[in-house]
Design a protein around this motif. Structure first.
Motif, PDB file in Angstrom:
ATOM      1  N   PRO A 124     -13.756  19.059  -3.810  1.00 30.52           N
ATOM      2  CA  PRO A 124     -13.659  19.930  -3.299  1.00 30.52           C
ATOM      3  C   PRO A 124     -11.845  20.410  -3.608  1.00 30.52           C
ATOM      4  N   VAL A 125     -11.575  21.804  -3.204  1.00 30.25           N
ATOM      5  CA  VAL A 125     -10.533  21.514  -3.854  1.00 30.25           C
ATOM      6  C   VAL A 125      -9.431  21.931  -1.882  1.00 30.25           C
ATOM      7  N   THR A 126      -9.664  21.393  -1.174  1.00 31.66           N
ATOM      8  CA  THR A 126      -9.484  20.357   0.302  1.00 31.66           C
ATOM      9  C   THR A 126      -8.804  19.553   0.427  1.00 31.66           C
ATOM     10  N   ASP A 127      -9.663  18.871  -1.006  1.00 31.84           N
ATOM     11  CA  ASP A 127      -9.598  17.133  -0.890  1.00 31.84           C
ATOM     12  C   ASP A 127      -7.738  16.968  -1.623  1.00 31.84           C
ATOM     13  N   LEU A 128      -7.195  17.890  -1.933  1.00 34.30           N
ATOM     14  CA  LEU A 128      -5.610  18.052  -3.093  1.00 34.30           C
ATOM     15  C   LEU A 128      -4.846  18.010  -1.664  1.00 34.30           C
ATOM     16  N   VAL A 134       1.289  -1.115   0.150  1.00 35.45           N
ATOM     17  CA  VAL A 134      -0.507   0.094   0.353  1.00 35.45           C
ATOM     18  C   VAL A 134       1.010   0.898  -0.140  1.00 35.45           C
ATOM     19  N   GLN A 135       0.623   2.310  -0.996  1.00 33.41           N
ATOM     20  CA  GLN A 135       1.840   3.505  -1.169  1.00 33.41           C
ATOM     21  C   GLN A 135       1.326   4.556  -0.752  1.00 33.41           C
ATOM     22  N   VAL A 136       1.039   5.077   0.075  1.00 36.13           N
ATOM     23  CA  VAL A 136       0.655   6.159   0.774  1.00 36.13           C
ATOM     24  C   VAL A 136       1.257   7.660   0.468  1.00 36.13           C
ATOM     25  N   ILE A 137       0.583   8.061  -0.207  1.00 32.95           N
ATOM     26  CA  ILE A 137       0.910   9.543  -0.323  1.00 32.95           C
ATOM     27  C   ILE A 137      -0.090  10.753   0.405  1.00 32.95           C
ATOM     28  N   ASN A 138       0.838  11.548   0.422  1.00 27.67           N
ATOM     29  CA  ASN A 138       0.082  12.806   0.738  1.00 27.67           C
ATOM     30  C   ASN A 138      -0.596  13.540   0.529  1.00 27.67           C
ATOM     31  N   ALA A 139      -1.205  13.150  -0.232  1.00 26.78           N
ATOM     32  CA  ALA A 139      -2.458  14.663  -0.852  1.00 26.78           C
ATOM     33  C   ALA A 139      -2.854  13.815  -1.646  1.00 26.78           C
ATOM     34  N   SER A 140      -3.635  14.213  -2.760  1.00 29.11           N
ATOM     35  CA  SER A 140      -4.743  13.524  -3.823  1.00 29.11           C
ATOM     36  C   SER A 140      -4.810  13.832  -4.639  1.00 29.11           C
ATOM     37  N   PRO A 141      -3.460  14.734  -5.061  1.00 32.17           N
ATOM     38  CA  PRO A 141      -3.150  15.097  -7.047  1.00 32.17           C
ATOM     39  C   PRO A 141      -4.274  14.602  -7.840  1.00 32.17           C
TER      40      PRO A 141
END
Length: 895
Positions: free
Chosen positions: A617-621, A603-610
């Protein structure tokens, strides 16, 4: 190695021959093929000839087109590697008219031949055999055999069957079969040496083969050595990231030395900032062409040892064994034109760092640079080492004058090691945040950084290692069942046990302190199979008609069982004309590296959602993304229905010497293994076919259920992602999955005319493949895509002309790949065609004494030094590759 002079390499070639002659002083020259020699052959060996595509002795595969490259053709190519041989065969679409690059990365460790260019997962849809037997796989994330372990000097011929072959061989033979058939009988000693050079490049190879035949047996042993230098990216003008001069885009990087400062946009951190070039700190951007700092082609050294022995133990029992060992080492500066040097640097530096110097009043800014200065101004060399070994003993018992029983064992083992230099991004971030000269990184002048800080950042590698093994036991009985008016009905039946394992480890860290993930997987397969050939009729009035049928049942310990049939026919209305056809089903079992125990499963976790759906919502980024990556225990086999119809014409009389072959082929390929295209962002979510491959706003319960048993990278645990306010926005299944389909049909053809002449012999030929249709679906149920609009070349051609004039043999070969249309490529709608011209010449010196049976050869590949076609993407080319104009001089001596 590249600095070695022409004279030095030619001297080494000559020394090889002289030493060989001294070692075998007084030996008798072997001037004829072994089959024409005077040694008697035993009953058990008469029909023991490797035939690709059938279990039956003494017959060619029924209804099937066979593309063959004989020993003379192998010699004429001047190829130092079996991969180079396959690049001369149009049906091997991914290699034709190219200079296959020696693999050396974790993802792409080897060159894999791909007939029809079908699937490209951890396994292969093209089966590679050695004398009709499977070879051990190679790689860390792949299990396909490496053809380069077989030196061209030991080959008797190469046979390619561009038809489904699972009814005979089982898994992998969807696109077809490539069978390397080695020399089995040779009397004497043969030594060859060759030196070749191109712009900024040289290569050297030698081969020493010794053989002996005796009453009832034979033995051959061969050693081959090959080496070639690297080609620096700076030595090829077209290998560039800056394609503006050719009407393309600029793909150059800001990861330069000196680098670029980017100050934050005062209106919003999401808006572009302002760039300033170092060291002057004036407005602008430093861009560098990383292609010029890396290798266009890697360096390589390769050792190979091959041996075979055959002996009649009695009038009815014969023993045969083949063994090989190969070791290959490669070195390459940098990664690729798209990935650059692999030592890019960058990040945020603030006033807390003692080296920080603002442009204006900002409290911090980003700096993009690279670490070349820390490496002495050059790009570090990535290394790899691969070994492969195999042993195949067999016993053949002649039950009676007709029936025969053959039992064989097959063992193979490979080791695969890849080390790639990278940057420790965690240490880099910590150093950018350092608060003293002893702990901080100076991104403006990397060389001014404390040596211990730099060492923690650059003394860092990506590491992969695996050991693969196969073990097989096989028994086949064949003979005649009964007689029909047209001849005997022949039958072959057999059983096989196959076992394969892979033990892999992968990770990163300092070379002496690697953080590794380990995985292992094993499977076994039990198979039974049969083939029957019936001569239905044979009469002067109606000609002859043969019908064959074969079927194979495979039971896998991990992916279930499968049964694959095939039927074929040959109809000969006259002695010069054959009509043929076949239909069958084939499959490719997912490779062990693609299954759930693959070493890259995580499971690769990235601390953002591009990658978000439209309207998110913009906050989901700023919320985390969870990506399921690597292998998948739920994979099922890739499958295909294949059929073909063909005609062969060999006229007699005035047109004797002319031959023509035309084959229509059709492949319907399903359940292709691939990755969900989540990088497309909003269009990915808008396509309902991809809904099973993501979960928006996953709950902890959902995330836990979908990730059970998987390693987690980028976070302490799945639960830790739910301990704060910003929980994951999306979970994406980017593992290897059964997704798409591919439908391909087209024509294979071969024309040849050979005639004797007063001076000797001449011949001309034209062969190739033409694709009528090539349509794919990214996922089952999605609309079809015409791949001829997306970079697929429609046809490939090989034209040749040769002449034998006394002691002189000459051949000219023209390889042509057609142009290709492209869409969604900036400023480009078509990739140009690619045509190369090769010359070969051989001269028998005709001298006596120590120089008898000695010849010299000359190869000129890519005579006109053609560059591959332009393509507006990083790297700048497509639809073929070349080393440039390559001139090779060789010496061959038999005694």
């Amino acid at each position: 190695m590249r600095n070695a002079s022409l004279n030095a390499k030619l001297s080494a070639t000559t020394a090889l021959v002289v030493l060989s002659m001294a070692a075998a002083h007084g030996a008798t020259a072997q001037t004829r093929p072994a089959s024409a020699g005077a040694e008697p052959e035993s009953t058990t060996q008469v029909d023991d000839v490797v035939v690709t595509g059938t279990l039956l002795r003494g017959v060619a595969p029924t209804g099937t087109n066979v593309v063959s490259m004989g020993r003379e053709d192998v010699v004429a190519t001047g190829a130092a590697s079996s991969n180079d041989l396959l690049a001369r065969i149009p049906q091997i679409s991914n290699a034709f008219n190219s200079a296959p690059q020696p693999g050396g990365t974790i993802a792409l460790p080897i060159n894999r031949p791909n007939i029809r260019n079908l699937g490209a997962s951890g396994g292969s849809t093209t089966l590679v055999l050695l004398n009709g037997n499977r070879m051990v796989g190679a790689g860390i994330l792949q299990t396909s055999p490496d053809p380069s372990v077989i030196p061209p000097g030991v080959l008797e011929r190469v046979e390619v069957i561009p038809d489904g072959g699972s009814s005979i061989y089982g898994s992998d033979a969807i696109g077809g079969v490539v069978n390397f058939i080695t020399r089995k009988s040779f009397n004497g000693i043969e030594a060859t040496g060759r030196y070749g050079f191109a712009d900024g490049y040289d290569q050297f190879d030698l081969n020493l083969t010794a053989g002996r035949t005796w009453n009832g047996g034979s033995a051959v042993i061969s050693y081959a050595y090959a080496e070639h230098s690297n080609i620096a990216g700076a030595d090829r003008d077209y290998f560039t990231q800056d394609l503006r001069a050719r009407g393309g885009s600029d793909f150059r990087s800001k990861a330069c030395s000196p680098g670029t400062i980017t100050t934050p946009n005062p209106l919003s951190p999401l808006l572009p900032g302002v760039d300033y070039v170092l060291p002057g700190r004036t407005p602008g951007t430093n861009l560098c062409d990383e292609s010029k700092a890396i290798d266009f082609y890697p360096e390589e050294k390769r050792h190979s040892l091959f041996a075979t022995v055959s002996h009649d133990l009695s009038d009815r029992l014969a023993f045969d064994a083949t063994a090989y060992y190969s070791q290959r080492e490669t070195g390459r500066r940098g990664m690729s034109s798209a990935e650059g040097t692999g030592i890019r640097g960058g990040g945020l530096i603030t006033i807390m760092n003692p080296y920080f110097r603002p442009i204006g009043t900002e409290m911090g800014h980003n700096v993009t640079f690279n670490y070349a200065d820390a490496w002495g101004g050059s790009t570090p060399k990535n290394t790899s080492r691969f070994t492969s070994a195999g042993v195949t003993p067999s016993l053949t018992y002649q039950i009676n004058d007709d029936w025969r029983l053959k039992g064989s064992l097959n063992w193979g083992r490979s080791t695969n090691l890849v080390r790639t230099w990278q940057i420790n991004t965690a240490a880099e971030a910590a150093a950018l945040a350092g608060t003293s000269a002893a702990t901080a990184l100076n991104p403006y002048n990397v060389g001014a950084t404390n040596a211990d800080v730099l060492r923690k950042i650059i003394d860092f590698q990506s590491y992969g290692h695996s050991t693969q093994e196969i073990r097989e036991a096989r028994a086949v009985a064949d003979g005649s069942l009964f007689a029909l008016p047209a001849g005997n009905v022949k039958l072959a039946v057999g059983a096989e046990y196959h076992e394969e394992t892979i033990k892999a480890q992968q990770g990163t860290g300092a070379p002496s302190a690697l953080n590794l993930t380990r995985a292992s997987a094993k499977r076994d397969v039990t198979s039974v199979f049969a083939e029957v050939l019936a001569p239905v009729f044979d009469s002067p009035a109606y000609g002859s008609f043969d019908l064959s049928a074969s079927v194979r049942y495979d039971n896998y310990s991990d992916v279930g069982d499968t049964t694959n049939p095939k039927i074929g026919f040959n109809y000969r209305p006259t002695s010069s004309l054959t009509l043929r056809g076949n239909w069958g089903t084939s499959f490719h079992a997912p490779s062990l590296s693609d299954m759930g125990d693959g070493v890259d499963t995580r499971v690769q976790v990235i601390n953002a959602s591009p990658w978000l759906p439209a309207g998110a919502p913009v906050t989901d980024l700023f919320r985390p993304t969870m990506i399921l990556a690597g292998g998948n225990a739920k994979l099922k086999p890739e499958t295909a229905d294949t059929w073909s119809l063909g005609v062969d014409w060999r006229p007699e009389g005035a047109l004797e010497g002319f031959s023509a072959s035309l084959t229509y082929f059709n492949v319907a390929f399903e359940d292709a293994i691939g990755l969900a295209p989540f990088l497309r962002g909003a269009p990915f979510y808008a396509d309902p076919a991809y809904k099973p491959f993501y979960v928006l706003n996953p709950t902890l319960a959902q995330a836990t259920a979908l990730t059970t048993g998987m390693a987690v990278d980028g976070a302490p645990s799945i639960a830790s992602l739910y301990s704060g306010f910003l929980t994951p926005a999306v979970l994406i299944d980017a593992r290897r999955n059964n997704l798409g389909t591919l439908d391909v049909d087209g024509l294979d053809f071969n024309l040849e005319y050979m005639r004797p002449a007063s001076f000797g012999l001449w011949r001309v030929g034209l062969a190739g493949t033409y694709n009528l249709n090539r349509e794919s679906r990214a996922i089952a149920g999605a609309p079809k895509t015409d791949e001829f609009d997306n970079g697929a070349s429609r046809y490939s051609l090989v034209g040749s002309a040769g002449v034998v004039f006394g002691p002189v043999l000459g051949e000219l070969t023209i390889n042509h790949s057609s142009s290709a249309d492209v869409t969604n490529v900036v400023g480009q709608t078509k990739i140009g065609s690619f045509t190369t011209v090769n010359l070969f010449g051989a001269y028998d010196l005709g001298l006596g004494g120590a120089f008898s049976d000695m010849s010299v050869t000359l190869n000129v590949d890519n005579l006109f030094d053609e560059e591959p076609p332009f393509y507006n993407a990083a790297g700048g080319t497509a639809n073929g590759s070349t080393l440039g104009r390559m001139i090779s001089i060789g010496v061959r001596k038999t005694f």
